[in-house]
Design a protein around this motif. Structure first.
Motif, short mmCIF file in Angstrom:
data_model
loop_
_atom_site.label_atom_id
_atom_site.label_comp_id
_atom_site.label_asym_id
_atom_site.label_seq_id
_atom_site.Cartn_x
_atom_site.Cartn_y
_atom_site.Cartn_z
N GLN A 244 7.89 1.28 -0.11
CA GLN A 244 8.04 2.23 0.99
C GLN A 244 6.71 2.45 1.72
N ARG A 247 5.98 -0.53 3.85
CA ARG A 247 6.81 -0.62 5.06
C ARG A 247 6.33 0.35 6.14
N GLU A 250 3.20 -1.11 7.58
CA GLU A 250 3.49 -2.23 8.48
C GLU A 250 4.05 -1.74 9.82
N GLN A 251 4.90 -0.72 9.72
CA GLN A 251 5.48 -0.18 10.95
C GLN A 251 4.40 0.36 11.88
#
Length: 449
Positions: A244, A247, A250-251
Motif C-alpha cells: 500500500q 502504491r 508511485e501514485q
RNA sequence: CGGGCUAUAGCGCAGUCUGGUAGCGCGUUCGUCUGGGGGACGAGAGGCCGCAGGUUCGAAUCCUGCUAGCCCGACCA
C-alpha cells in the motif's frame, strides 16, 4: 484568551527589514521578533502556531510507527570527524570551543549522533526495523540568512532516522515516510508536492523534496499540472503494508515534478503542453535513502539470522517546522493579512465585541467565550476598547479563520455574525448556533488528536 | 564570500550636502467625546542621533576606524 490580557504586539507599519510577505506578516502580526540575523524569538502567537505544526507532525509520525526522542543541540566534534563531515561541512557548521579547548559543534543535523546511539544499543536484526525522530533546533551558519524564518540560521526541524536490515526494507521506510509526510502537510492545509531532488551534502541515492508552490519560493520547479489534483484525503493508510505504501508513493511520484536541480527538459517536454507548468516552490521537507553510507563510516552493524554481521540500511527524513510557518503564510494570505488553515490556527475563532461596555454585548461575548471554551475550543476574545474598525483590522491581520462579531445592532434581532476569514462570507445566527457551528467545523480535527 | 546600501523615540521616516538647544507620522499614557472597517479634540511621556576616536568655541551633521542590519549575486533544509 482575552486580548486585553494577552501579549500580541501587532505593528501597523511594516518593519524595514522585511521583504517577503510572510516575513512582513509574521512581524506585523506579532508572531516573531528578530534577535539577530537569521535568529528569531517566537512570541506567544507564533509559538502557538509552531506548536500546532509540531503536534501534527508528532501525531502523524507516531501513527506511522516512529518513535519520538530528543538529542542535544551541541555535540562533540569527535563523531563528526569519524564520519568525515567535520571537515566536509564547511563554514556553515557553527563550531564552538568549550573551556577545556574541546571542539564542539551546534548541530545542523544528527546522523552521526543517532548512528552512535544505534551502534551502542542495537546489535541484532531482530530489533529492526527501527525509526526514531526528534523535533529539535538546528543551526546552519548561512552566509546570507533571509526571508525571515524561511531561511534562518537557527531553525526548528523534525529529523527522523530509519534503520533497516535490507535495501527493500529501507525502501519501505522511505515510502512510509513519503505517505506520512503527505498526510502531515494535508492536515496543515498545505499541498506539498514530492519532487525528485538532489541529495546534497547528506548524500544518498533516492531522495524527494516536498515543495509548496508559492511565488516567493527559492526553487524553480517544473511539473505536470495533473499532480496538483492528487490528495490523500481521508483514505485509510496501513503503514505496515509495503504494497500500500509503495502504491501511494508511485501514485504521487510517477507524474513529472522536479526542481531545477534535477530538471530534465526532454522528459518535461513529453508532458502534454497544456499540463506543463513552471513555477516556484518552497521546500518544506526532504526524505533520503542513503544505504550504508553512515553505518559503514561509523560501523553500525547488526547480526543477521545466519550469524553474519551486516551494515544497516539507513534513511533520514526531515520536515522544516519553523520554515513551515512562513510557507503556510506564503500560501495563505491576502492584502489584509494572514489566513490560517484551521489545522494550525493559533486560535480557533475570534470574538469581536463591537461595543465594549454595552451590557448586552458584553454578556453575549462572555457567554460565547464560556461556551466555546466548554467545547474544547480556543477563542480569542477582543475585549479591548478599540473602535470596531481597529478590531476588524487586527483580526484580519492575525488571520483567525473564523470570527464571531457581536454588536448591539445584531443583538436587537437576537443574532451575532459568523464570518469566514478566507471567503469573507458572513452569516447571521443566534449565538448558540454560532457556537455549534464553530464546534462542528473543528470537530474532525479534534477527533484526530 | 563579491557588489550595493542603511543605522536618529517602540515602528515608519525627515534633518546630514551648508556644524549652532532633537523633529514629523503612527503607536503609547491621561482626560472628554465617539462607537459596525485602523474616529475626533486636548494634555503628556519617551532619544549617550549604532560604537570608539579625531577636527572644532561648538558635531546627528565633517574626518578615521569598528560593529550591527538589509538588498542583489554565488551558496543552501
Amino acid at each position: 484568551m482575552r486580548l486585553s490580557r494577552y501579549f500580541l504586539p501587532i505593528l501597523k507599519e511594516t518593519p524595514a527589514e522585511a521583504q517577503i510577505i510572510s516575513h512582513r506578516l509574521m512581524l506585523r502580526a506579532g508572531l516573531i521578533k528578530q534577535a539577530s540575523a537569521g535568529i528569531y524569538s517566537w512570541l506567544p502567537t507564533g509559538f502557538k502556531v509552531l506548536r500546532k505544526i509540531e503536534d501534527i507532525i508528532h501525531a502523524e509520525q507516531i501513527r506511522a510507527g516512529h518513535h519520538p526522542m530528543l538529542m542535544p543541540t551541541i555535540q562533540s566534534a569527535d563523531l563528526w570527524r569519524e564520519s568525515g563531515r567535520y571537515d566536509a561541512y564547511g563554514a556553515e557548521m557553527l563550531r564552538i570551543r568549550d573551556r577545556h579547548d574541546r571542539d564542539m559543534i551546534y548541530t545542523p543535523t544528527a546522523e552521526e549522533l543517532i548512528t552512535d546511539i544505534f551502534r551502542s544499543h542495537v546489535t541484532s536484526y531482530r530489533d529492526l526495523p527501527l525509526t526514531v525522530y526528534q523535533i529539535q533546533w538546528k543551526f546552519r551558519d548561512e552566509m546570507r540568512p533571509r526571508f525571515g524564518v524561511m531561511r534562518g540560521r537557527e531553525f526548528y526541524m523534525k529529523d527522523g532516522y530509519s534503520f533497516d536490515l535490507t535495501r527493500e526494507d529501507a525502501l519501505h521506510a522511505y515510502n512510509r515516510h513519503l505517505v506520512s509526510y503527505l498526510r502531515t502537510y494535508e492536515r496543515m492545509g498545505l499541498q506539498a508536492i514530492p519532487m525528485r531532488a538532489d541529495s546534497g551534502p547528506i548524500g544518498g541515492d533516492d531522495t524527494h523534496e516536498f515543495l509548496v508552490l508559492a511565488d516567493t519560493g527559492e526553487s524553480e520547479v517544473f511539473y505536470d499540472s495533473a499532480i496538483t489534483d492528487l490528495t490523500l484525503g481521508d483514505r485509510d493508510i496501513n503503514y505496515s503494508s509495503t504494497g500500500q505504501c509503495r502504491r501511494v508513493m508511485e501514485q504521487f511520484t510517477s507524474l513529472y515534478a522536479r526542481t531545477d536541480e534535477t530538471h530534465d527538459e526532454a522528459l518535461f517536454n513529453a508532458i502534454p503542453e497544456e499540463r506543463r507548468r513552471t513555477a516556484r516552490g518552497i521546500e518544506v521537507g526532504q526524505i533520503f535513502y542513503f544505504g550504508t553510507q553512515y553505518s559503514d563510516a561509523l560501523s553500525a552493524k547488526v547480526q543477521t539470522s545466519d550469524g553474519s554481521q551486516a551494515a544497516v540500511h539507513m534513511g533520514s527524513h526531515g520536515i522544516g517546522v519553523s520554515r513551515l510557518v512562513g510557507a503556510i503564510i506564503e500560501a495563505n494570505h491576502d492584502d489584509k493579512g494572514i489566513i490560517w488553515p484551521e489545522g494550525v490556527t493559533p486560535f480557533h475563532v475570534g470574538i469581536v465585541n463591537l461595543k465594549q461596555g454595552n451590557g448586552a454585548a458584553d454578556a453575549t461575548c462572555e457567554a460565547l467565550y464560556r461556551q466555546l471554551t466548554g467545547h474544547g475550543l480556543d477563542p480569542l476574545y477582543d475585549d479591548t476598547n478599540e473602535q470596531a474598525g481597529a478590531k476588524f483590522a487586527t483580526m484580519d491581520l492575525i488571520g483567525l479563520p473564523w470570527r464571531i462579531t457581536v454588536g448591539p445592532r445584531g443583538l436587537k434581532n437576537g443574532v451575532v455574525e459568523l464570518t469566514s476569514r478566507r471567503s469573507g462570507v458572513c452569516v447571521e445566527l443566534t449565538s448558540a448556533d454560532a457556537v455549534a457551528r464553530v464546534a462542528e467545523i473543528y470537530a474532525p480535527q479534534g477527533m484526530e488528536k
